[in-house]
Design an enzyme around this catalytic site. Structure first.
Site, PDB file in Angstrom:
ATOM      1  N   SER A 147       0.791  -1.223   0.000  1.00  9.44           N
ATOM      2  CA  SER A 147       0.000   0.000   0.000  1.00  9.44           C
ATOM      3  C   SER A 147       0.827   1.278   0.000  1.00  9.44           C
ATOM      4  O   SER A 147       0.335   2.322  -0.425  1.00  9.44           O
ATOM      5  CB  SER A 147      -0.943   0.010   1.210  1.00  9.44           C
ATOM      6  OG  SER A 147      -0.203  -0.047   2.420  1.00  9.44           O
ATOM      7  N   HIS A 198      -5.999  -3.803  -1.410  1.00  6.91           N
ATOM      8  CA  HIS A 198      -5.835  -2.721  -2.389  1.00  6.91           C
ATOM      9  C   HIS A 198      -5.943  -3.231  -3.826  1.00  6.91           C
ATOM     10  O   HIS A 198      -5.332  -2.649  -4.731  1.00  6.91           O
ATOM     11  CB  HIS A 198      -4.484  -2.029  -2.183  1.00  6.91           C
ATOM     12  CG  HIS A 198      -4.456  -1.124  -0.993  1.00  6.91           C
ATOM     13  ND1 HIS A 198      -4.933   0.171  -1.020  1.00  6.91           N
ATOM     14  CD2 HIS A 198      -4.034  -1.343   0.276  1.00  6.91           C
ATOM     15  CE1 HIS A 198      -4.778   0.725   0.176  1.00  6.91           C
ATOM     16  NE2 HIS A 198      -4.238  -0.171   0.980  1.00  6.91           N
ATOM     17  N   LYS A 214     -12.543  -0.271   1.006  1.00 11.66           N
ATOM     18  CA  LYS A 214     -11.782   0.470  -0.001  1.00 11.66           C
ATOM     19  C   LYS A 214     -12.594   0.528  -1.298  1.00 11.66           C
ATOM     20  O   LYS A 214     -13.578   1.239  -1.358  1.00 11.66           O
ATOM     21  CB  LYS A 214     -10.401  -0.165  -0.178  1.00 11.66           C
ATOM     22  CG  LYS A 214      -9.523  -0.007   1.070  1.00 11.66           C
ATOM     23  CD  LYS A 214      -8.161  -0.586   0.897  1.00 11.66           C
ATOM     24  CE  LYS A 214      -7.226  -0.225   2.057  1.00 11.66           C
ATOM     25  NZ  LYS A 214      -7.699  -0.604   3.389  1.00 11.66           N
TER      26      LYS A 214
END
Length: 405
Positions: free
Chosen positions: A184, A212, A250
């Site tokens: 990340s 992610h 996310k």
């Protein structure tokens, strides 16, 4: 006693401020979006994990709103007592199908998912081989396990092989290779094809935290394993990654909640023994419903994924032309580097100057990243327009000039 402790803490905080490492939270007075309001002014948001722009998507909001009336506000219980609704199982089955596993189990967050898995699956007779730059939740989860621990240099396959050799020589019953799918702070992809090859050679499991990546990385957005070619969607659950963890906080709506997706036996055992699962309230009904809708959108979001790739490429090209130091890559995480002893202070000052130009970014420095490798981590979104991207680059240029002057 407390007065003495307060003085010690105040001194420690002052040292953080003097080093230019003090982190200030900027309050938003608007929904999370590509455009937000902070400190009374509108700003372009380039520091959220809102990769597909779903955090304020009208359909996601509508699903969550409807769920409040149908399912209530909260579960007021853990899952195995009376905290499981039909939609909890629906979301588990949906995410498992999407990422290519037999089943999945929900946790309050991916931090909890990573915190609960290692103690259950790996004991003193086992070995955990972990990338040195794995997320803090993996590091903390591994610490809770009594398994032997091995660490390999970031994405270094020669070092991974050496650690697997040591684990084998130690007579490990089970060995698992653990890695972030996307790191990340750097935007780098784990080399999953090579990792899976080594796992096959040494009889090891592979676990990937894909927080992610899920929803937007890979041809169909399934994640890093699809991007790296270790997920065969033409064969039933043919996934060379044995355990996937991820988040709904996310790209998949940006709410909260995490998951472990794996073989049925792994999921079933976690339901019996994973402490963050057994002792935490179930994910709130509105979050479940919103995440289900976000996942449905992500499955059909080829246009959004293409917009994200286009925005990322444009930003990288323009920043390189402007002479900024970028880490190489193609992910929507784009670190703009400020190396050296004064880098942390410089990154913070430029980020502050950029906010005055209507662009919201955040500087990262030690201990979040190594000393001397401060950066402003820019995160692109499908919700950004081309004009937004160009304004961000212009703000970087203006901020650099302001700090230099």
């Amino acid at each position: 006693m407390m007065e003495a402790v307060r003085e010690q803490l105040a001194q420690e905080l002052e040292q953080i401020r003097e080093a230019g490492l003090y982190k200030v939270e900027r309050e938003l007075s608007s929904p999370q979006s590509a455009h937000v309001t902070t400190q009374g002014a509108e700003a372009l948001n380039f520091c959220a994990n809102n990769y597909l722009g779903l955090a304020d998507h009208p359909d996601v909001r509508a699903a969550a709103r409807e769920a409040l009336d149908r399912w209530g506000f909260g579960m007021a219980s853990v899952r195995f007592i009376c905290g499981t609704q039909t939609q909890h199982r629906e979301l588990e089955r949906a995410i498992a199908d999407f990422v290519g596993t037999e089943d999945a189990i929900l946790f309050p967050s991916c931090f909890d998912a990573n915190g609960g898995i290692f103690e259950v699956l790996f004991g003193p007779e086992d070995a955990i081989v972990s990338d040195e730059l794995n997320h803090a939740s993996i590091i903390d989860g591994v610490r809770l396990s009594k398994a032997r621990r091995f660490r390999y240099r970031n994405r270094d396959m020669a070092d991974l092989r050496a650690q697997l050799e040591d684990a084998r020589e130690g007579g490990a019953r089970r060995t698992v290779i653990v890695t972030d799918g996307v790191f990340s702070m750097d935007g780098y992809y784990a080399p999953l094809a090579e990792i899976c090859d080594l796992a096959d050679e040494y009889g090891a499991l592979v676990m990937v935290d894909d927080s992610h990546a899920t929803g937007f990385v890979g041809e169909h957005g399934r994640g890093t394993h699809e991007h790296c070619g270790v997920l065969d969607t033409t064969a039933e659950t043919h996934n060379r990654v044995d355990i996937l963890t991820g988040t709904f906080g996310k790209a998949l709506g940006g709410g909260s909640g995490g998951y472990v997706a794996a073989r049925q036996e792994v999921v079933d055992l976690l339901k019996q023994r994973a402490r963050p699962y057994l002792f935490s309230n179930a994910v709130a009904p509105s979050i479940v419903a919103g995440s289900l809708k976000a996942l449905e959108i992500a499955r059909e979001s080829a246009e959004q994924r293409e917009a994200l790739r286009r925005n990322t490429g444009l930003f990288r090209d323009l920043m390189a032309e402007a002479g900024f130091d970028l880490l190489e890559g193609s992910h929507a995480i784009v670190p703009v580097m400020f190396p050296g002893e004064d880098g942390a202070r410089q990154a913070t000052q430029i980020a502050d100057a950029m906010l005055e130009h209507g662009v919201y970014v955040i500087a990262f420095s030690y201990p979040v990243v190594p000393r001397g490798k401060a950066r402003i981590r820019v995160q692109l979104s499908a919700a950004h327009s081309e004009e937004d991207v160009r304004r961000c680059v212009d703000a970087f240029v203006a901020g650099r000039s302001a700090v230099a002057g």
